[in-house]
Write a protein that holds these residues in place. Structure first.
Motif, PDB file in Angstrom:
ATOM      1  N   LEU A   1     -20.196  -3.327 -15.248  1.00 57.63           N
ATOM      2  CA  LEU A   1     -20.757  -4.631 -15.650  1.00 57.63           C
ATOM      3  C   LEU A   1     -22.175  -4.823 -15.117  1.00 57.63           C
ATOM      4  CD1 LEU A   1     -17.646  -6.930 -14.930  1.00 57.63           C
ATOM      5  CD2 LEU A   1     -18.434  -6.095 -17.152  1.00 57.63           C
TER       6      LEU A   1
ATOM      7  N   ALA B   1     -15.219  -8.883 -20.576  1.00 60.53           N
ATOM      8  CA  ALA B   1     -16.606  -9.374 -20.542  1.00 60.53           C
ATOM      9  C   ALA B   1     -17.282  -9.093 -21.881  1.00 60.53           C
ATOM     10  CB  ALA B   1     -17.368  -8.712 -19.400  1.00 60.53           C
TER      11      ALA B   1
ATOM     12  N   LEU C   1     -24.247 -14.117 -21.854  1.00 60.82           N
ATOM     13  CA  LEU C   1     -23.300 -14.009 -20.753  1.00 60.82           C
ATOM     14  C   LEU C   1     -24.092 -13.779 -19.471  1.00 60.82           C
ATOM     15  CD1 LEU C   1     -20.473 -13.809 -19.643  1.00 60.82           C
ATOM     16  CD2 LEU C   1     -20.452 -11.392 -20.258  1.00 60.82           C
TER      17      LEU C   1
ATOM     18  N   VAL D   1     -19.982 -13.373 -14.345  1.00 64.21           N
ATOM     19  CA  VAL D   1     -18.561 -13.030 -14.470  1.00 64.21           C
ATOM     20  C   VAL D   1     -17.877 -13.455 -13.177  1.00 64.21           C
ATOM     21  CG1 VAL D   1     -16.933 -11.103 -14.423  1.00 64.21           C
ATOM     22  CG2 VAL D   1     -18.742 -11.142 -16.129  1.00 64.21           C
TER      23      VAL D   1
ATOM     24  N   ALA E   1     -17.944 -15.806 -17.858  1.00 62.31           N
ATOM     25  CA  ALA E   1     -16.650 -15.282 -18.284  1.00 62.31           C
ATOM     26  C   ALA E   1     -15.729 -15.228 -17.068  1.00 62.31           C
ATOM     27  CB  ALA E   1     -16.811 -13.874 -18.862  1.00 62.31           C
TER      28      ALA E   1
END
Ligand code: SAH
Ligand code: SF4
Length: 372
Positions: A207, A142, A182, A185, A107
């Motif tokens: 995160l 995210a 995911l 990031v 992301a």
């Protein structure tokens, strides 16, 4: 009317626990709520059946789940890149990008609405600065990408992943993993993350949480235009993330012409800060270099960057210029980019990569994000 309730995405797990205990809930409820938010990716308190109904009602009165509604989603023709235009509560808008690679997804998230740094070739810089994002608005991007992965990718992408999966069978773990998660990031979307240091670091802590999205030390990369005080603060705080520094030129005069922020934080101060950071953390820095034909891609300029980075733990990321409305340059062609790389490797033993051009057809490449 602005929503004055607490945005739960603004809180670390510990902050959430303390708040809920203060509100009279038990720590067990706090742990469940956290799991609902970041493992279940729940979008409402109604979707949390393991919390008692009374608790859900009380929560809903005092807190909100700050999801960002999609104003527009666009897929690149190859299906590997999806760009989201997201609406913020005050009516501002930002862009976030989902990038698919074999078996994993990255992301690219924004840290500000617009940017104050004014780099001449960057669409975000061209739009100017509006405001910082809150930690919750960074985290929400995210979560948005993680949620998007629950729906199947566009069909052309499935076919490509299939082909790539077969080609690389054995190299990428279990081939045909149907739901890539995911994994990374990158703080490389709109804005200058070190200009919004506190909110960005708070978001990074959320995160990284191992009981949540679990984007650990090696999974978050922050790219800065070269905000020297921010780099020095990172050196002291030793935050577990990868640092990328946008260099683009190896002399002060050439750099200042592309990156106005270089007038405030000159190249010699920037390089001193980078050295301090690498010495304090033991970490290598990625140096980004947007390749612009005839501007910063000559053999001499490759040698200049080689000399500048000599002795530093470094890798150079070359990014062929992506088109933006406000800048007239041309990307360096493949051959010239290879020559640049060859000089770095052979004369300076300096590793480099040329960034894959992804999502250019939907203006989702480096420096192309803007939201009118
Ligand atoms: N504000 C941060 C992160 C944003 S962009 C920073 O400047 O580092 C990530 C990278 O894309 C930066 O290295 C940036 O200089 C580069 N970039 C900006 N505009 C570009 C463009 N039009 N083409 C290619 N790279 C670009
Ligand atoms: Fe801001 Fe980075 Fe764009 Fe420069 S390249 S204007 S710092 S977002």
């Amino acid at each position: 009317m602005p929503d004055l309730r607490t945005n739960l995405y603004d809180l670390t797990r510990e902050e959430l626990r303390l708040l809920l205990v203060r509100w009279g809930f038990s720590p067990v409820h706090a742990a469940r709520l956290w799991s609902y938010l970041y493992l279940g990716l729940a979008d409402s308190f109604d979707a949390m059946p393991e919390l008692p109904a009374k608790a859900r009602d009380r929560l809903a009165a005092a807190a909100g789940i700050g999801m960002l509604p999609t104003a527009l989603a666009t897929d690149s023709a190859d299906g590997f890149t999806r760009k989201f235009l997201l609406a913020l509560p005050d009516g501002e808008r930002i862009e976030t990008v989902l990038m698919r690679y074999t078996g994993r997804v990255t992301a690219c998230v924004s840290s500000q609405v617009g940017c104050a740094m004014g780099c001449v070739f960057c669409a975000t810089g061209q739009m100017g600065y509006t405001r910082h994002l809150t930690p919750g608005e960074i985290v929400a991007q995210a979560v948005h990408v993680a949620r998007a992965l629950r729906s199947p990718p566009p069909i052309q992408c499935q076919l490509l992943v299939d082909v790539v999966g077969k080609t690389h069978r054995g190299q990428h773990g279990p081939s045909g993993d149907p739901t890539p998660r995911l994994r990374n990031v990158v703080l490389m979307g709109m804005g200058e993350p070190l200009h919004n240091y506190d909110a960005v670091m708070h978001a990074v802590d959320i995160l990284r949480d191992p009981n949540g999205l679990a984007l650990g030390a090696e999974r978050i990369t922050l790219s800065t235009v070269g905000v020297v005080p921010g780099i020095l603060r990172l050196a002291v705080e030793k935050r577990p993330l990868h640092l990328a520094v946008s260099l683009h030129a190896a002399t002060q005069a050439e750099r200042a012409a592309l990156v106005p922020a270089a007038k405030k934080w000159p190249l010699d101060e920037l390089m001193a800060a980078c050295r301090t950071y690498s010495e304090a953390t033991g970490r290598r820095i990625f140096y980004e270099w947007t390749l612009i034909e005839g501007q910063n891609d000559s053999a001499d300029q490759a040698r200049a960057v080689g000399h500048l980075l000599r002795g530093l733990p470094a890798q150079v990321n070359l990014i062929p210029l992506n088109p933006t409305a406000g800048y007239d340059g041309t990307p360096t062609r493949g051959e010239a980019a290879k020559r640049f790389q060859k000089i770095l490797a052979e004369e300076f033993d300096l590793p480099s990569t040329v960034r894959q051009r992804r999502g250019i057809d939907i203006a989702a490449g480096c420096g192309q994000l803007a939201a009118g």
